[in-house]
Design a protein around this motif. Structure first.
Motif, PDB file in Angstrom:
ATOM      1  N   ALA A  12       0.813  -1.230   0.000  1.00 19.45           N
ATOM      2  CA  ALA A  12       0.000   0.000   0.000  1.00 19.45           C
ATOM      3  C   ALA A  12       0.842   1.273   0.000  1.00 19.45           C
ATOM      4  N   PHE A  13       1.948   1.259  -0.733  1.00 17.22           N
ATOM      5  CA  PHE A  13       2.768   2.471  -0.801  1.00 17.22           C
ATOM      6  C   PHE A  13       1.952   3.636  -1.395  1.00 17.22           C
ATOM      7  N   SER A  14       1.362   3.408  -2.577  1.00 24.24           N
ATOM      8  CA  SER A  14       0.690   4.492  -3.300  1.00 24.24           C
ATOM      9  C   SER A  14      -0.456   5.084  -2.485  1.00 24.24           C
ATOM     10  N   SER A  15      -1.298   4.225  -1.927  1.00 27.31           N
ATOM     11  CA  SER A  15      -2.464   4.752  -1.204  1.00 27.31           C
ATOM     12  C   SER A  15      -2.032   5.483   0.066  1.00 27.31           C
ATOM     13  N   THR A  16      -0.980   4.994   0.718  1.00 30.75           N
ATOM     14  CA  THR A  16      -0.496   5.648   1.943  1.00 30.75           C
ATOM     15  C   THR A  16       0.027   7.053   1.618  1.00 30.75           C
ATOM     16  N   VAL A  17       0.811   7.152   0.547  1.00 30.14           N
ATOM     17  CA  VAL A  17       1.380   8.457   0.180  1.00 30.14           C
ATOM     18  C   VAL A  17       0.286   9.387  -0.346  1.00 30.14           C
ATOM     19  N   ALA A  18      -0.639   8.833  -1.124  1.00 34.26           N
ATOM     20  CA  ALA A  18      -1.727   9.663  -1.664  1.00 34.26           C
ATOM     21  C   ALA A  18      -2.551  10.257  -0.522  1.00 34.26           C
ATOM     22  N   GLN A  19      -2.793   9.462   0.487  1.00 34.97           N
ATOM     23  CA  GLN A  19      -3.565   9.937   1.643  1.00 34.97           C
ATOM     24  C   GLN A  19      -2.826  11.065   2.374  1.00 34.97           C
ATOM     25  N   PHE A  20      -1.520  10.893   2.498  1.00 35.59           N
ATOM     26  CA  PHE A  20      -0.705  11.923   3.158  1.00 35.59           C
ATOM     27  C   PHE A  20      -0.753  13.228   2.350  1.00 35.59           C
ATOM     28  N   ARG A  21      -0.659  13.094   1.038  1.00 35.08           N
ATOM     29  CA  ARG A  21      -0.706  14.284   0.181  1.00 35.08           C
ATOM     30  C   ARG A  21      -2.095  14.933   0.232  1.00 35.08           C
ATOM     31  N   ASP A  22      -3.130  14.127   0.167  1.00 36.38           N
ATOM     32  CA  ASP A  22      -4.490  14.676   0.200  1.00 36.38           C
ATOM     33  C   ASP A  22      -4.757  15.388   1.526  1.00 36.38           C
ATOM     34  N   GLY A  23      -4.054  14.948   2.585  1.00 35.80           N
ATOM     35  CA  GLY A  23      -4.201  15.589   3.892  1.00 35.80           C
ATOM     36  C   GLY A  23      -3.357  16.845   4.030  1.00 35.80           C
ATOM     37  N   GLY A  24      -2.730  17.274   2.951  1.00 34.15           N
ATOM     38  CA  GLY A  24      -1.962  18.527   2.987  1.00 34.15           C
ATOM     39  C   GLY A  24      -0.455  18.350   3.005  1.00 34.15           C
ATOM     40  N   GLY A  25       0.033  17.099   2.982  1.00 37.38           N
ATOM     41  CA  GLY A  25       1.488  16.850   2.981  1.00 37.38           C
ATOM     42  C   GLY A  25       2.148  17.488   1.768  1.00 37.38           C
ATOM     43  N   LYS A  26       3.367  17.987   1.968  1.00 38.12           N
ATOM     44  CA  LYS A  26       4.070  18.704   0.879  1.00 38.12           C
ATOM     45  C   LYS A  26       5.112  17.831   0.181  1.00 38.12           C
ATOM     46  N   GLY A  27       5.567  16.780   0.878  1.00 36.80           N
ATOM     47  CA  GLY A  27       6.570  15.924   0.258  1.00 36.80           C
ATOM     48  C   GLY A  27       6.931  14.771   1.176  1.00 36.80           C
ATOM     49  N   VAL A  28       7.562  13.743   0.611  1.00 33.07           N
ATOM     50  CA  VAL A  28       8.026  12.623   1.448  1.00 33.07           C
ATOM     51  C   VAL A  28       9.412  12.160   1.013  1.00 33.07           C
ATOM     52  N   ASN A  29      10.144  11.634   1.983  1.00 39.65           N
ATOM     53  CA  ASN A  29      11.335  10.841   1.685  1.00 39.65           C
ATOM     54  C   ASN A  29      10.882   9.387   1.648  1.00 39.65           C
ATOM     55  N   VAL A  30      11.546   8.609   0.795  1.00 43.33           N
ATOM     56  CA  VAL A  30      11.154   7.214   0.612  1.00 43.33           C
ATOM     57  C   VAL A  30      12.335   6.333   0.970  1.00 43.33           C
ATOM     58  N   THR A  31      12.062   5.337   1.825  1.00 41.10           N
ATOM     59  CA  THR A  31      13.140   4.418   2.183  1.00 41.10           C
ATOM     60  C   THR A  31      12.728   2.988   1.863  1.00 41.10           C
ATOM     61  N   VAL A  32      13.585   2.044   2.249  1.00 40.32           N
ATOM     62  CA  VAL A  32      13.399   0.631   1.933  1.00 40.32           C
ATOM     63  C   VAL A  32      12.013   0.162   2.360  1.00 40.32           C
ATOM     64  N   PRO A  33      11.259  -0.593   1.586  1.00 41.28           N
ATOM     65  CA  PRO A  33      11.620  -1.142   0.261  1.00 41.28           C
ATOM     66  C   PRO A  33      10.890  -0.424  -0.886  1.00 41.28           C
TER      67      PRO A  33
END
Ligand code: ATR
Length: 271
Positions: free
Chosen positions: A43-64
């Motif tokens: 669930a990488f995509s849905s987790t990040v999409a939710q963070f962005r929809d909640g106003g997140g401006k960016g993320v760092n991505v780590t393993v995996p």
């Protein structure tokens, strides 16, 4: 309003990124909040999409998830395309822009913090996984004399050589060979072996006089570092690379460059 950022991974509990970015923000007077964002493996995509929809401006991505992130972007920078992996996402003007700052982080740590010039040097990089992929092009751009990629599974090293062999730098692949007499000025351990207290088999004479042994793993004394110290060469662990890749992400997001040396010294002092 405070801008929100996160590091997304699985696991992510151990990540030092929130601490590093908070230190950068304090230092530069930026108002940000930076959190850990655990994502289920599927669930990488849905987790990040939710963070962005909640106003997140960016993320760092780590393993995996660095390859998932690569596929998730609307736009990719040349470094991300070279690496075929993304470690920084910037949500801007309705688009997801993907960067890879790992390679520049390594080269900055080597050349600026450790004052080790890569130009003209013989480089051995151990491992042919995501970590090696991420740093190959920036390493080549720093004009070493040659780069040898050694890997337990030779085919993976060979396919990386084929992918990056477009410059005038001598690039070759090899398996670990205890009988090899070749010496190197810079030996980078980009395998995950140190995390299990293992190391790839290296010949005693692998280090040239004045060589540097660079371990990408941070926060622990690995067998590779023990080996290099026994051989009497200078060693460095991955703290510097970690902080420098974060500083590059901070620059992308905030347009400000923090002083990384203070943060690296702080992290090292704690070990
Ligand atoms: P990462 O994204 O951290 O690079 P990866 O893609 O799983 O992770 O790659 C891990 C690398 O470490 C690989 O090059 C792996 O060798 P193989 O390709 O032969 O699997 C290497 N590696 C892991 N454990 C190792 C060990 N004990 N000895 C030697 N190489 C090891």
């Amino acid at each position: 309003m405070t801008d929100r950022y996160a590091v997304v991974g699985n696991p992510v509990a151990h990540s030092l990124s929130p601490e590093i970015h908070s230190a950068f923000a304090r230092q530069t007077g930026q108002q940000i909040e930076y959190v850990k964002l655990p994502a289920p493996l599927e669930a990488f995509s849905s987790t990040v999409a939710q963070f962005r929809d909640g106003g997140g401006k960016g993320v760092n991505v780590t393993v995996p998830f660095k390859f998932d992130a690569f596929k998730f972007c609307d736009q990719l920078t040349p470094a991300a395309i070279d690496a075929q992996a993304v470690n920084t996402l910037d949500f801007r003007d309705g688009k997801i822009v993907g960067y890879n700052t790992d390679g520049i982080g390594l080269v900055t740590d080597l050349e600026r913090n450790l004052e080790f010039s890569i130009r003209g040097k013989r480089v051995l990089i151990m491992g042919a996984g995501g970590a090696t992929c991420g740093v190959m092009q920036p390493l080549i751009n720093a004009h070493p004399e040659s780069v040898v990629i050694a890997n337990r599974t030779l085919e993976k090293a060979m396919s990386l050589v084929a992918r990056f062999k477009k410059s005038d730098i001598k690039l070759s692949a090899k398996a670990y060979d205890v009988r090899s007499a070749t010496q190197f000025d810079l030996v980078i351990n980009a395998t995950s072996a140190g995390l299990r207290d293992e190391m790839p088999p290296l010949p005693d004479r692998v280090f040239a006089v004045g060589a540097l042994a660079y371990e990408m793993v941070y926060g622990r004394q690995t067998p590779f570092m023990d080996f290099a110290q026994t051989c009497g060469v200078q060693t460095a662990d991955g703290h510097g690379m970690l902080v420098e890749q974060a500083a590059e992400a901070f620059w992308i997001w905030r347009g400000v460059r923090p002083d990384t040396r203070l943060v690296i010294a702080h992290l090292k002092a704690r070990d």
